[in-house]
Design a protein around this motif. Structure first.
Motif, short mmCIF file in Angstrom:
data_model
loop_
_atom_site.label_atom_id
_atom_site.label_comp_id
_atom_site.label_asym_id
_atom_site.label_seq_id
_atom_site.Cartn_x
_atom_site.Cartn_y
_atom_site.Cartn_z
N ASN A 1 0.82 -1.21 0.00
CA ASN A 1 0.00 0.00 0.00
C ASN A 1 0.86 1.28 0.00
N ARG B 1 2.41 -5.65 -1.92
CA ARG B 1 1.06 -5.54 -2.46
C ARG B 1 0.63 -4.08 -2.60
N ASN B 2 -0.20 -3.83 -3.63
CA ASN B 2 -0.84 -2.53 -3.86
C ASN B 2 0.18 -1.39 -4.00
N GLY C 1 -1.93 -6.74 -6.60
CA GLY C 1 -2.43 -5.37 -6.67
C GLY C 1 -1.47 -4.39 -7.29
N ARG D 1 -4.49 -9.49 -9.17
CA ARG D 1 -4.81 -8.10 -9.54
C ARG D 1 -3.62 -7.38 -10.18
#
Length: 990
Positions: free
Chosen positions: A439, A462-463, A487, A511
């Protein structure tokens, strides 16, 4: 053993026998949890308005029942008495306003009771009597204003009592209700309206945890020993609670005291020693301590020189200086300074004097950058193991930003806005085990980024905004087991992107923007990879692959390929999952797969869980044998797949299946034989499918009434799409039996009528049918067509049709007069002119069509002959249908009209054609009469087409009612008996 226990065992035994014999294994308002063995039931969002309607059909073996979000307002007495084994009962989130005092009778084994989120304003004093084993009671989110004396006196095993979010005013009444609970350990009175802790009774002896946050406390208690046994006390958010309330209170056993958002001055509390509570057990959060140094100086006066955990969250701290915590006792475990206004951690110099801190939390602050901390700096924290900078505003991390914490094992930098991570930002962290960078806004990562992380086991990226994974990015991470790249915007991996990941077990690539699965890239994980997540990528296939991309992943146990974007995997190539011999869970939901081949799931011999929910395009017809290798599959989810049929060819091999979700499909009928073949099935969900209430589902309805093995989920709510207002479980099947009886009656009646008509038809139509057969056979024969072509080239003048009994007359009278005595007629006689070895029917047809005339010698014997009848029928066919004047009738004897009427066609011929009568022995002048007979016969044989035209004209006159001179039957009889009648007219009668 107690009598009550015997009764319970008897009840369970009776129910089990009943279930096995005749009970429906479905419940009107509850759903049994899969694999719970008749113990766990959820009854959520039911339309029933009474408890009895909800639990009446539950088995006595139930141990866990949840009734939530229903329309209940009243809990009557003894509604749960048939559930003696109940351990957990949840009645939360309803609209209950009243509970009968005997509502929980016979629940002696109950351990947890949840009555939260209702509208209770009063509890009967005897409500909980008999619940000797109850350990947890939840009454939160109600409207209770008071409690009765000894309200919970029978709850001798109660350990947790939750009374949050009520309207309790008197703490004394609460204490009176719980004072005799010897096992009570936790009491939650948060969010009430208490103003004081004064009470006439004492708290239970073993009460350890007391939550009193969010009340209106302005004082505590006058009893200095009242809170002596409490270990955890939460007084936060009592905004008007003053420091003076703690004056001389004995709180020496407190291990955690929370005073957030109160009017307590912690410095005064510590300065004047109002209470005996150890300061190192106080949570200093939310006390307005903008300068922790003041607090530390106060704490330095206490004899104990170390503190395990120090929490300073929500104190508006903006700056921390080098000596801020130097005066504090030694912090040996956790220092939490989250939820403040810090902007720069300053290489953690504020920890000067605190070398033993193991965990530092600097979350939810205003940090925007992590600066370089030079190697070899004298200030290091070798004991710091966990460092968290989560929930800040960090944009960049400089090189060697963590050189002062070389022994870190956990570093959390997630949920920031990091866009730049210096190549050597993580340098020196050789002991790091878990790194969280998720994130953030990272776009690139390089091999140098993780160069020193030899011990790393979990890396979470992730992300972020990563698009490409370059070669050797993870080459140093030989101990990494979990890599999370989900992500991001990854479109490709370079050929050596995963080089060095020798122990990777979990790889998350969900994703991203991957369009294919690189089998060569994954091949290096053939001995280690167990979890592969490719959820929500852009993987699709338009044509078959030569080889499965997973052929080398023999250790993989969990694979996610669900929800590929934008339209999902539209094609699963043949043997796509070949090689996944250890796979146990496969996710393919939310794709638009147009076709499943027979070998799609071949090789998945250890698969236990498969979901294909929402993975279809319109109506799907699963290929027979598609699940043939899935003999260990226990859970199959095929919700909203457009499946039309539940067939043995598709589902019959799933003998280990326990849970089957078929809801929201196009299934109209269920095959009982398939369900019987699924010997381990326990849970079947067909909700929201258009089940048809017709005779095709009669067997499944009967099965639901007698089945005791498979739970048909929500059976009593299933409706009939083709019969509005009807329920599937009880639709009328009598019509099915009526139809069977009707079919049986109709068939037997038809057979009876046919058997009755056959003799009649035989008598009436035998010759017509036989004639029709021969005509049909001859019509399509080559002989028929040949004879028609040779019609004008006749061989014979006449074909003589006679019975063998009249052969003497033919040979002695007819033959000499027509072929002898100077006559030139050539006759066709069957014994003389029929072709030997030829079919007799063909001979007859040839004789009729090779002769200009057919002369029928009529006698009683002739009428009884089958072959003679065929011959006259063939001749009459030429007369009536081909309009050929070919037929002559010669009566050898007088035959009554009643006998001739039986032969309909002969009567018709007699009405249309001239016929001759052979003079009998009673004739007055036989010689003359016979001479005239032969004269008329020869004339008839020579008759031309003009004669035929005259006869047709006569027939037309007859039809118009102008009989002219043609005598009727009575006239003929008259002429026969009157010798004076003209002989020529007598022998030639129309």
């Amino acid at each position: 053993m107690a009598p009550s226990t015997y009764r319970e065992l008897i009840l369970v035994a009776i129910f089990t026998s009943f279930l096995q014999l005749c009970s429906t294994y479905s419940f009107r308002n509850c759903i049994e949890s899969a694999n719970s063995n008749h113990t766990i039931f959820t009854c959520i969002k039911r339309q029933a308005t009474t408890v009895h309607a909800i639990v009446d059909d539950l088995p006595p073996s139930a141990t866990n029942v949840t009734i939530s979000r229903c329309k209940l307002s009243h809990i009557p007495a003894r509604n749960f008495s048939q559930l003696p084994q109940l351990r957990i009962l949840a009645l939360n989130n309803n609209s209950v306003t009243h509970i009968d005092k005997y509502a929980f009778v016979n629940l002696g084994h109950l351990q947890s009771l949840n009555l939260s989120s209702n509208s209770l304003t009063y509890l009967d004093p005897a409500l909980f009597r008999g619940l000797l084993n109850l350990t947890k009671l939840f009454l939160a989110d109600n409207k209770l204003t008071n409690l009765s004396l000894n309200q919970f006196s029978d709850l001798t095993s109660l350990e947790i009592l939750d009374l949050r979010r009520n309207k309790l005013i008197s703490f004394s009444t609460v204490v009176n209700a719980i004072t005799n609970l010897p096992a009570l350990k936790k009491l939650d009175l948060s969010f009430n309206k208490l103003t004081s802790l004064n009470a006439s009774a004492n708290l239970p002896q073993f009460l350890d945890i007391l939550y009193l946050s969010n009340n209106n406390l302005i004082t505590l208690t006058n009893n200095k020993q009242f809170l002596r046994t409490v270990k955890v006390l939460d007084l936060s958010y009592n905004f008007h609670l003053p420091t003076s309330a703690f004056h001389n209170l004995n709180m020496e056993n407190i291990t955690y005291l929370r005073l957030r958002s109160t009017n307590v001055s912690i410095t005064k509390l510590l300065e004047h020693n109002y209470t005996r509570v150890p300061p190192w057990h106080i949570d200093f959060s939310g006390l307005g301590l903008k300068d922790p140094q003041i607090l530390c100086k106060r704490l330095s006066h206490f004899p104990k020189r170390h503190i395990k955990n120090m929490t300073l969250t929500s104190n508006n701290i903006s700056n921390l200086y080098n000596s801020t915590f130097a005066y504090c006792p030694l912090i040996t475990n956790v220092l939490d300074i989250s939820l403040n206004n810090l902007k720069n951690p300053g290489c953690l110099k504020f920890l000067t004097g605190q070398p033993h801190v193991k965990t530092l939390k600097v979350e939810h602050n205003h940090l925007n950058k992590l600066f370089r901390c030079n190697k070899g700096h004298s200030l290091t924290f070798p004991n710091l193991r966990e460092l968290s900078f989560r929930y800040n505003r960090i944009l960049s991390v400089s090189g060697n930003a963590f050189s002062h914490v070389p022994k870190l094992t956990t570093l959390q930098l997630n949920i920031n806005i990091i866009a730049y991570l210096d190549t050597y930002a993580l340098g020196g962290l050789k002991d790091l085990i878990m790194l969280r960078l998720d994130n953030n806004l990272l776009t690139d990562i390089y091999a140098e980024s993780f160069e020193d992380l030899y011990s790393l086991k979990t890396l979470n990226l992730r992300n972020n905004q990563i698009a490409v994974i370059f070669n050797n990015t993870f080459h140093s991470l030989r101990n990494l087991t979990i890599l999370d790249l989900g992500g991001n915007k990854i479109t490709q991996f370079q050929s050596k992107a995963f080089h060095g990941l020798d122990r990777l077990a979990n790889l998350y690539l969900d994703r991203n923007h991957l369009k294919e699965i690189d089998s060569q890239l994954l091949a290096r994980f053939h001995n280690t990879l167990k979890v592969l997540d490719l959820h929500a990528n852009q993987i699709y296939y338009f044509q078959e692959r030569r080889q499965s991309p997973f052929v080398n992943l023999t250790k993989l146990v969990d694979l996610k390929l669900d929800a590929q974007r934008p339209d999902g995997i539209n094609l699963l190539p043949h043997k796509f999952f070949q090689g996944l011999s250890s796979l146990k869970s496969l996710y393919l939901s939310n794709n638009h797969i147009t076709y499943y081949s027979e070998d799609t799931f071949d090789g998945l011999t250890n698969l236990k869980f498969l979901t294909l929910d929402n993975s279809c395009v319109g109506v799907t017809k699963l290929t027979p044998g598609i699940f043939k290798d899935l003999r260990k599959l226990e859970t199959l989810q095929v919700e909203n797949m457009g499946i039309e049929s539940f067939s043995k060819e598709v589902f019959g091999n799933l003998t280990a299946l326990r849970v089957l979700h078929l809801n929201r499909n196009a299934i109209q009928t269920l095959d009982v034989d398939v369900l019987k073949n699924l010997t381990n099935l326990q849970y079947l969900d067909v909700r929201s499918s258009p089940l048809s209430c017709n005779c095709l589902n009669r067997d499944i309805q009967n099965w639901t009434k007698n089945n005791h093995r498979v739970q048909l989920v929500d059976l009593y709510s299933l409706t009939c799409w083709d019969q509005k207002g009807s329920n599937f479980y009880n639709f009328d099947t009598n019509v099915c039996y009526y139809k069977e009886e009707l079919y049986l009656f109709a068939s037997t009646c038809s057979i009876t009528i046919i058997l009755t008509l056959i003799p009649l038809l035989y008598v009436k139509l035998y010759w017509k049918c036989k004639y029709g057969y021969y005509i049909f056979r001859s019509w399509f024969g080559e002989q028929w067509r040949r004879l028609r072509e040779q019609e004008e080239k006749c061989i014979y003048d006449a074909f003589v049709s006679y019975n063998s009994a009249d052969e003497n007359w033919v040979m002695e009278q007819l033959l000499p007069n027509l072929e002898g005595n100077g006559s030139s007629y050539r006759l066709c006689l069957h014994h003389r002119d029929f072709e030997p070895g030829r079919n007799i029917v063909d001979n007859i047809v040839a004789a009729v069509y090779n002769s200009r005339k057919t002369v029928c010698i009529i006698s009683q014997n002739y009428l009884r002959s089958e072959w003679c009848s065929l011959e006259i029928q063939l001749a009459s066919y030429r007369l009536f249908h081909e309009m050929q004047d070919v037929l002559l009738l010669v009566f050898l004897e007088s035959i009554p009209e009643r006998k001739l009427s039986t032969y309909h066609r002969m009567r018709k011929v007699m009405l249309k054609k001239t016929y001759l009568q052979w003079p009998g022995p009673d004739c007055t002048d036989p010689a003359k009469a016979q001479g005239l007979f032969w004269k008329q016969l020869k004339k008839a044989l020579r008759s031309s087409s003009s004669t035929r035209q005259e006869e047709e004209s006569m027939e037309a006159d007859v039809q118009l009612g102008e009989e002219k001179d043609a005598p009727n039957t009575k006239d003929r009889e008259y002429f026969v008996n009157q010798p004076h009648v003209d002989e020529e007219a007598y022998y030639l009668m129309p």
